[in-house]
Design a protein around this motif. Structure first.
Motif, mmCIF file in Angstrom:
data_model
loop_
_atom_site.group_PDB
_atom_site.id
_atom_site.type_symbol
_atom_site.label_atom_id
_atom_site.label_comp_id
_atom_site.label_asym_id
_atom_site.label_seq_id
_atom_site.Cartn_x
_atom_site.Cartn_y
_atom_site.Cartn_z
ATOM 1 N N ASP A 177 11.586 -43.916 26.488
ATOM 2 C CA ASP A 177 10.906 -43.241 25.380
ATOM 3 C C ASP A 177 11.354 -43.854 24.053
ATOM 4 O O ASP A 177 12.567 -44.069 23.833
ATOM 5 N N VAL A 178 10.397 -44.115 23.163
ATOM 6 C CA VAL A 178 10.735 -44.545 21.806
ATOM 7 C C VAL A 178 11.042 -43.294 20.994
ATOM 8 O O VAL A 178 10.228 -42.373 20.932
ATOM 9 N N ILE A 179 12.237 -43.278 20.372
ATOM 10 C CA ILE A 179 12.665 -42.076 19.665
ATOM 11 C C ILE A 179 12.922 -42.388 18.209
ATOM 12 O O ILE A 179 13.090 -43.546 17.807
ATOM 13 N N GLY A 180 12.954 -41.291 17.398
ATOM 14 C CA GLY A 180 13.266 -41.419 15.986
ATOM 15 C C GLY A 180 14.748 -41.227 15.741
ATOM 16 O O GLY A 180 15.583 -41.305 16.649
ATOM 17 N N PRO A 237 21.684 -42.788 13.173
ATOM 18 C CA PRO A 237 21.493 -43.271 11.793
ATOM 19 C C PRO A 237 20.197 -44.031 11.589
ATOM 20 O O PRO A 237 19.696 -44.133 10.471
ATOM 21 N N SER A 238 19.620 -44.554 12.652
ATOM 22 C CA SER A 238 18.363 -45.311 12.508
ATOM 23 C C SER A 238 17.474 -45.017 13.704
ATOM 24 O O SER A 238 17.946 -44.664 14.796
ATOM 25 N N GLY A 239 16.179 -45.197 13.498
ATOM 26 C CA GLY A 239 15.228 -44.932 14.559
ATOM 27 C C GLY A 239 14.789 -46.198 15.245
ATOM 28 O O GLY A 239 15.355 -47.285 15.054
ATOM 29 N N GLY A 240 13.720 -46.054 16.063
ATOM 30 C CA GLY A 240 13.154 -47.195 16.761
ATOM 31 C C GLY A 240 13.858 -47.548 18.034
ATOM 32 O O GLY A 240 13.613 -48.626 18.610
#
Length: 887
Positions: free
Chosen positions: A836-839, A811-814
């Protein structure tokens, strides 16, 4: 006294080596001084290399000195005369004469009697002895003897051999008076001419070849006589010249042109004697006869013949010329020349065609480095090419008067071309400079109607090496007048081409298939252009029809350019934007008469593209040695997009460079359409399982794609980057043993062009999918959970989707993710992500490999997907996946 002493010692002096005399250092004695004086006289004669004596000075003892039996000769009335005692004998005179190999001898001879075996004359042209009555080596003319002829002999010691046997009976008269001319060129070719009436009208007695050296040389004559003939020999006008000094050759006919059905123009090699240019000297057969009028033009080299009867128009005629002579009196032997009268007939289109093109002669293979075009008359009618035009649309060359016979070739080239002269080569001023890559060549008749046209490209060579220069393009089947690219290929001749003769690739290759519709493009809201893959009939048939759904009323239809591959339709009303139309065609034929058989084609009004409306979908950057690169694009939007002036480029520092246009005309890409762009569609289609030809766009050049790494960018007509992709060979599957000929395919249209979104094409499709769906294409479907793995069972070495796609949806990224693969024993075998930073959504791909690059074994594995955020919240997901194998 001087001359008498000279007579005694002359033979001795001339037998000395002249160089020895020259080296006498001290002229202290009378003898030495005398020798030197005689040498100067002889040396002067040698240096002049010629002899002239007409006895106008009534003296034969000087200028030049004639020595021998001088007491038996006198000068009488400007002629040298034998004046010997009335008894049987022989008498000679000779003088020094040294010439280069090429020489001309001339003299007059009169014998006031009918010659016989006892009374005759020998004139020695060359002798190595002063005394002409002794054994010697040389050449002489004999006038008289048993056959009353004039002949050329060679003498070696006492052995005589006849070289030229003159006409028997030529001197059979009470008084024989003749002029003689003998010619020897630098190559030892001899000719003997005589004139029995003392005019300049010489007759050739014969020719011979002999190149024997003979030095030093003397010239002279010997009279053989009986008591009653001892004062009946006369000589005059002795002249010896260098070979090029006088005209000894008869005139030649250099040009014969047919001006009309009753008129000929002749051009001769030199001025003629006008007295001999009469109607009786010319005749034409069959049936025509002598000309009515003969005109000799200023300069006396050009002649116009006008006849009452017309020449044949269905076969050759023959001109006979006899009895004419040049201004020097040389007679042209009877000449018979064939010519053809060709009535002016308008050629049908394609009756004469372009059959060979040499646009890039460098580096040379075997042909001269000169551009040319070959044309061929494939009809049964001869054509006079006078006034025809050859053009490349930038320059126009006019063809000269030339008759191109049925089933014959002629080569067109520039005036300064290095091609050898030939009756099959026409040198043209303003000959077009042929472009190496692509050009349009047009052949027009004298009424400016197009007879043939060719829009060639260097892709027609179908050979990467030969397209670099030195080889011609040759047509395959001269009877297949419809096909362009498919009917042309690089020459297979060892020298690189076959100018003026049948092509090396000649074969029977008829067009047996109907035309294919490449595109339907609205060029305006009320006009539609149909583009086909080959030439159509020159006129649309009356029952030709086009229908559309939704309905558009077609008000007119016509071929729109000289290529005969485009049809322009006008419609009533307006084509609406955003609507997909279906087009259906009936009663359309190619120029070979094959019907159009294809079904429906979609089209719509073109719209402006946005970024990522069209994606780079596949790239082959390391082809097989026999292959070529290609780039595939796909329209992921719902728009119809016109690719006119779009291009491919490389990316450098975030900016496109070296853009190469992929379409210089309208080309419509519909929603979902896939298009493979390459320099040779036939090669690509031959190496891979492919879709229809209309899904290929062939271009002259692509950007240079390195085998290790590089980039490709898709640029629209305004210069905007629509999509780009940076590739590397490291993106290939680790299970690929040989990367040559293996393409990289995009997996997902919605994901960015990262390494995760590209994979090697599968082996089951032949390692590339140009023009149709990618072997790795993923059918994205919605899923409700946060994690989805598909397929759950896969084979890394075979089949479609030979990898597992691990998709996430949050539902949210970061968030930060760790993704790991564990085997059934709980051992970590592969780490796909580490912090890893994901969306909110995306995917990871597992190819069934271990961290050490080896293939994971058959069995079940666990995917552990861990996320955490900046607030300390964590989530853990697990999903099973299995590796299978094919047995």
């Amino acid at each position: 006294l001087y001359l008498r002493i000279a007579k005694v010692i002359f033979p001795v002096v001339l037998m000395k080596d002249y160089m020895q005399i020259c080296w006498v250092s001290n002229l202290q004695t009378f003898t030495a001084k005398f020798y030197f004086t005689v040498f100067l006289i002889c040396g002067t004669q040698l240096a002049l290399a010629q002899l002239t004596d007409n006895f106008s000075d009534d003296d034969f003892t000087a200028s030049p000195p004639w020595l021998g039996d001088d007491s038996r000769f006198i000068v009488s009335n400007g002629q040298l005369k034998l004046d010997a005692p009335h008894e049987e004998g022989r008498a000679f005179l000779s003088t020094l004469s040294s010439l280069e190999k090429g020489a001309v001898w001339e003299f007059k001879l009169k014998m006031e009697f009918n010659p016989s075996t006892s009374n005759y004359t020998r004139v020695y042209l060359i002798s190595d002895q002063y005394d002409l009555t002794e054994p010697l080596n040389g050449y002489f003319i004999q006038a008289g003897d048993s056959k009353d002829d004039v002949s050329l002999y060679k003498q070696e010691g006492t052995v005589l051999s006849r070289m030229i046997d003159g006409r028997d009976g030529a001197l059979d008269a009470p008084i024989s008076e003749i002029k003689v001319r003998v010619v020897r060129d630098q190559h030892g070719q001899w000719q003997l001419f005589t004139s029995l009436n003392l005019t300049e009208n010489y007759l050739l007695e014969g020719s011979a070849s002999d190149n024997t050296e003979s030095t030093p040389q003397y010239f002279g004559f010997v009279c053989f006589y009986t008591a009653t003939r001892s004062d009946k020999f006369f000589f005059d006008d002795f002249k010896i010249s260098a070979y090029d000094a006088i005209d000894v050759s008869p005139p030649g006919l250099t040009t014969l042109e047919v001006n009309s059905s009753t008129e000929l123009s002749l051009e001769f090699s030199e001025p003629l004697d006008p007295v001999t240019v009469t109607p009786q000297n010319f005749s034409v057969s069959p049936t025509v006869g002598n000309p009515r009028e003969v005109f000799i033009l200023a300069g006396n080299k050009s002649v116009i013949l006008k006849f009452d009867e017309s020449f044949l128009s269905d076969g050759p005629s023959f001109l006979t010329i006899a009895g004419i002579r040049d201004e020097a009196g040389n007679v042209l032997e009877e000449l018979r020349r064939e010519f053809l009268f060709v009535p002016i007939i308008k050629p049908d289109p394609k009756s004469v065609i372009i059959t060979e093109i040499f646009a890039d002669p460098s580096p040379p293979v075997g042909l001269p480095e000169s551009e040319f075009v070959e044309i061929f008359n494939r009809s049964g009618q001869a054509f006079n090419l006078s006034g025809w035009k050859f053009t490349d649309q930038s320059s126009i060359a006019t063809l000269p008067d030339f008759v191109l016979l049925p089933h014959s070739y002629v080569v067109l080239t520039s005036e300064n071309s290095a091609l050898p002269d030939s009756d099959k080569v026409l040198r043209l001023s303003n000959f077009a400079s042929l472009n190496n890559g692509t050009d349009v060549l047009i052949l027009r008749d004298n009424e400016n109607s197009t007879v043939d046209s060719v829009s060639y490209s260097d892709s027609w060579y179908k050979n990467a090496d030969k397209r670099n220069g030195g080889w011609t393009l040759e047509i395959i089947d001269v009877e297949n007048i419809c096909s362009d690219r498919e009917n042309w290929v690089a020459s297979e001749d060892d020298v690189g081409g076959t100018p003026g003769m049948q092509n090396s690739v000649f074969a029977n290759k008829p067009d047996l298939t109907g035309p294919k519709l490449l595109s339907v493009i609205p060029v305006s809201p009320s006009e539609i252009q149909l583009q086909f893959d080959e030439k159509l009939e020159s006129e649309l048939r009356s029952d030709f029809s086009v229908t559309t759904e939704p309905f558009l009323q077609v008000t007119s239809a016509a071929l729109s350019d000289n290529t005969l591959t485009k049809v322009r339709l006008s419609v009533a009303g307006q084509i609406q934007s955003g609507i997909s139309y279906t087009c259906m065609i009936d009663k359309l034929y190619d120029c070979a008469g094959n019907p159009y058989l294809s079904g429906e084609t979609q089209f719509g009004l073109p719209e402006l593209p946005d970024s990522l409306d069209v994606l780079v979908n596949e790239i082959l950057f390391n082809p097989r040695p026999t292959g070529v690169d290609f780039v595939e694009i796909v329209n992921t939007s719902q728009k119809f997009i016109n690719l006119d002036k779009w291009g491919l480029a490389s990316m450098d520092g975030g900016l496109p460079t070296n853009k190469l246009t992929i379409s210089s005309g309208d080309y419509l890409l519909g929603p979902g359409d896939v298009l493979a762009i390459t320099t040779d569609a036939n090669i690509v289609m031959g190496e891979y399982f492919t879709a229809e030809k209309q899904r290929f766009l062939q271009v002259d050049h692509l950007p240079g794609f390195n085998d290790d790494s590089g980039s490709v960018a898709l640029i629209d007509s305004s210069g905007n980057v629509i999509d780009h992709f940076a590739y590397s060979k490291d993106m290939h599957s680790i299970f690929i043993k040989d990367e040559e000929g293996v393409s990289l395919e995009r997996i997902s249209f919605s994901a960015a062009s990262t390494a995760e979104n590209w994979k090697s094409a599968g082996s089951f499709v032949g390692f590339a999918t140009p023009g149709y769906a990618n072997s790795n294409a993923f059918q994205e479907s919605p899923f409700a959970s946060a994690l989805n793995v598909a397929p759950e069972i896969f084979n890394p070495l075979d089949g479609q989707n030979n990898f597992a796609l691990i998709r996430y949806n949050f539902p949210s990224g970061g968030q930060v993710a760790n993704v790991r693969i564990f085997d059934s024993r709980g051992h970590l075998i592969k780490e796909l992500a580490n912090n890893d930073v994901i969306g909110t959504s995306g995917f990871y791909r597992w190819d069934g490999d271990r961290s050490n690059g080896t293939k994971a074994g058959i069995g079940y594995y666990m995917i552990w997907f861990e996320t955490f955020d900046d607030k300390g919240g964590t989530q853990n997901f697990r999903a099973p996946v299995a590796i299978a194998a094919q047995f």
